[in-house]
Design a protein around this motif. Structure first.
Motif, PDB file in Angstrom:
ATOM      1  N   LEU A 188       0.838  -1.193   0.000  1.00 41.55           N
ATOM      2  CA  LEU A 188       0.000   0.000   0.000  1.00 41.55           C
ATOM      3  C   LEU A 188       0.877   1.248   0.000  1.00 41.55           C
ATOM      4  CD1 LEU A 188      -2.783  -0.960   2.567  1.00 41.55           C
ATOM      5  CD2 LEU A 188      -2.722  -1.348   0.097  1.00 41.55           C
ATOM      6  N   ASP A 286     -13.646   2.981   4.551  1.00 41.96           N
ATOM      7  CA  ASP A 286     -12.290   3.020   4.021  1.00 41.96           C
ATOM      8  C   ASP A 286     -11.344   3.517   5.102  1.00 41.96           C
ATOM      9  OD1 ASP A 286     -11.623   6.118   3.463  1.00 41.96           O
ATOM     10  OD2 ASP A 286     -13.709   5.740   2.934  1.00 41.96           O
ATOM     11  N   THR A 291      -7.373   2.013   1.709  1.00 41.22           N
ATOM     12  CA  THR A 291      -7.970   0.686   1.790  1.00 41.22           C
ATOM     13  C   THR A 291      -9.488   0.835   1.832  1.00 41.22           C
ATOM     14  OG1 THR A 291      -6.083  -0.240   2.991  1.00 41.22           O
ATOM     15  CG2 THR A 291      -8.148  -1.452   3.102  1.00 41.22           C
ATOM     16  N   ARG A 293     -13.118  -1.108   2.077  1.00 45.14           N
ATOM     17  CA  ARG A 293     -13.663  -2.379   2.559  1.00 45.14           C
ATOM     18  C   ARG A 293     -15.142  -2.483   2.238  1.00 45.14           C
ATOM     19  NH1 ARG A 293     -10.472  -0.666   6.988  1.00 45.14           N
ATOM     20  NH2 ARG A 293      -8.617  -1.951   7.315  1.00 45.14           N
ATOM     21  N   SER A 309     -12.083  -6.319  -0.073  1.00 42.74           N
ATOM     22  CA  SER A 309     -11.288  -5.116   0.175  1.00 42.74           C
ATOM     23  C   SER A 309     -10.439  -4.809  -1.045  1.00 42.74           C
ATOM     24  CB  SER A 309     -10.398  -5.279   1.420  1.00 42.74           C
ATOM     25  OG  SER A 309      -9.469  -6.337   1.245  1.00 42.74           O
ATOM     26  N   GLY A 311      -6.939  -2.261  -2.181  1.00 41.59           N
ATOM     27  CA  GLY A 311      -5.829  -1.467  -1.669  1.00 41.59           C
ATOM     28  C   GLY A 311      -5.205  -0.605  -2.752  1.00 41.59           C
ATOM     29  N   THR A 320      -7.758  -6.914  -2.770  1.00 38.36           N
ATOM     30  CA  THR A 320      -6.828  -7.610  -1.880  1.00 38.36           C
ATOM     31  C   THR A 320      -7.477  -8.744  -1.106  1.00 38.36           C
ATOM     32  OG1 THR A 320      -7.244  -5.898  -0.202  1.00 38.36           O
ATOM     33  CG2 THR A 320      -5.299  -5.622  -1.604  1.00 38.36           C
TER      34      THR A 320
END
Length: 361
Positions: A188, A286, A291, A293, A309, A311, A320
């Protein structure tokens, strides 16, 4: 609502090469479900029959890829309403034969190698598979659908016709079994500070128009010129986060349903014509913009969920993770098992953007 990817591009490192890796699969049949992830690890979950008044129960079978790997088995007694009625001791019986104690730990137990072997054999035929508690209760596992699920597992892992196959055994060499795939790493990227102009952009009618043009008519109610019955007449605000020197992340609440709501996320250029790229309209939160979600109930009771999720790797958002908690059978609040189809090793890149630029000089 379930969402499964068959292929995915995963970043090897931030801002560098993105490599295509094998995708996972999911498959449901009668009282069983299969989820195999992109490392070729497979998980099969079976439940009580979906009719009558049988007590909720589930078994999870896990097998890693590669020749000669074993099957691990876990059992979970239904505890959606709490564990007050769980037994202190439990025994496994298959077709009337006592196969010994199942060591309970909070309503769950790990089967021994011999119990697992007997269970796998029973699942290939019509069998009576029961966990019997010292409180007189019986938890009956359904075998309906198990053979199809185990066959699909063998097929995904390349075991069909080999001695190690669970259903369709043969004399094909175990060397032909597919090997495990290393778990991809996604690094990330750190985010730069948001600029004052980024905040002002959130109120831009031109940006909202560009997002609407880049999204399907049913993807985001908030961008529709017509009022939404679920969102009301009030226009949902846009939120803008800077991702790098020329890209921004824009998000807004897109839709509401009876027990879920979803946010839309787009990557845009920081000036017109913006050229939005949709990441998802299934977002639920997020983490500082890098990231995203998603965690959505498959039904209001909350005993089964779908999660995912994405990234930010410095150039794009890559998926991810992706997983389900299994079938909706009231085994446990929040779901009985984690059954992924996409797994990655997510690592944060150290240092701020300016520090990395200084080191690169």
């Amino acid at each position: 609502m379930r969402f499964w990817s068959l292929t995915i591009l995963l970043a090897i490192a931030a801002g560098t090469l993105a490599a295509e890796v094998p995708g996972g699969i999911s498959f449901e049949h009668q009282d069983w479900m299969l989820a195999c992830d992109n490392t070729r690890t497979c998980r099969a979950a079976g439940y009580q029959a979906d009719q009558g008044d049988r007590l909720p129960v589930s078994v999870l079978l896990t097998r890693k890829a590669g020749a000669g790997t074993r099957v691990d088995a876990q059992l979970m007694l239904g505890q959606y309403d709490g564990d007050a009625d769980l037994p202190r001791h439990l025994r496994l019986r298959i077709d009337g034969t006592d196969l010994g104690a199942l060591p309970l730990d909070g309503g769950s137990a790990t089967l021994s190698a011999s119990q697992t072997s007997a269970l796998l054999a029973a699942l290939r035929r019509d069998s009576d598979i029961v966990a019997v508690g010292d409180n007189g209760k019986r938890w009956t596992l359904s075998d309906q659908g198990a053979s199809a699920i185990l066959l699909k597992m063998d097929e995904f892992q390349g075991r069909l016709g080999t001695p190690g196959a669970l259903v369709r055994k043969g004399d094909r060499s175990e060397s032909r079994v597919l090997p495990p795939v290393p778990m991809p790493t996604v690094v990330l990227a750190p985010l730069p500070p948001t600029k004052s102009g980024d905040i002002a952009l959130a109120k831009s009618p031109a940006l909202r128009t560009a997002l609407q043009a880049a999204s399907g008519a049913d993807d985001c109610d908030a961008l529709s010129p017509e009022p939404s019955p679920m969102l009301g007449d009030e226009r949902q605000a846009l939120r803008v986060t800077r991702l790098n020197q020329d890209k921004l992340l824009v998000s807004t609440l897109c839709w509401r349903a009876a027990y879920n709501e979803g946010f839309g996320y787009w990557v845009i250029h920081d000036r017109a014509p913006y050229e939005p790229t949709l990441v998802t309209t299934l977002g639920t939160d997020d983490e500082d913009g890098r990231t995203i979600r998603s965690a959505l109930k498959d039904r209001g009771l909350g005993d089964c969920w779908s999660t995912a999720s994405w990234g930010w790797n410095g150039d794009a958002f890559v998926k991810t993770s992706e997983a389900s908690n299994g079938l909706c059978r009231l085994v446990a609040a929040g779901g009985a098992w984690e059954m992924p189809t996409i797994v990655t090793n997510v690592k944060p890149q150290r240092g701020t953007l300016s520090e990395r630029l200084r080191r690169a000089r």
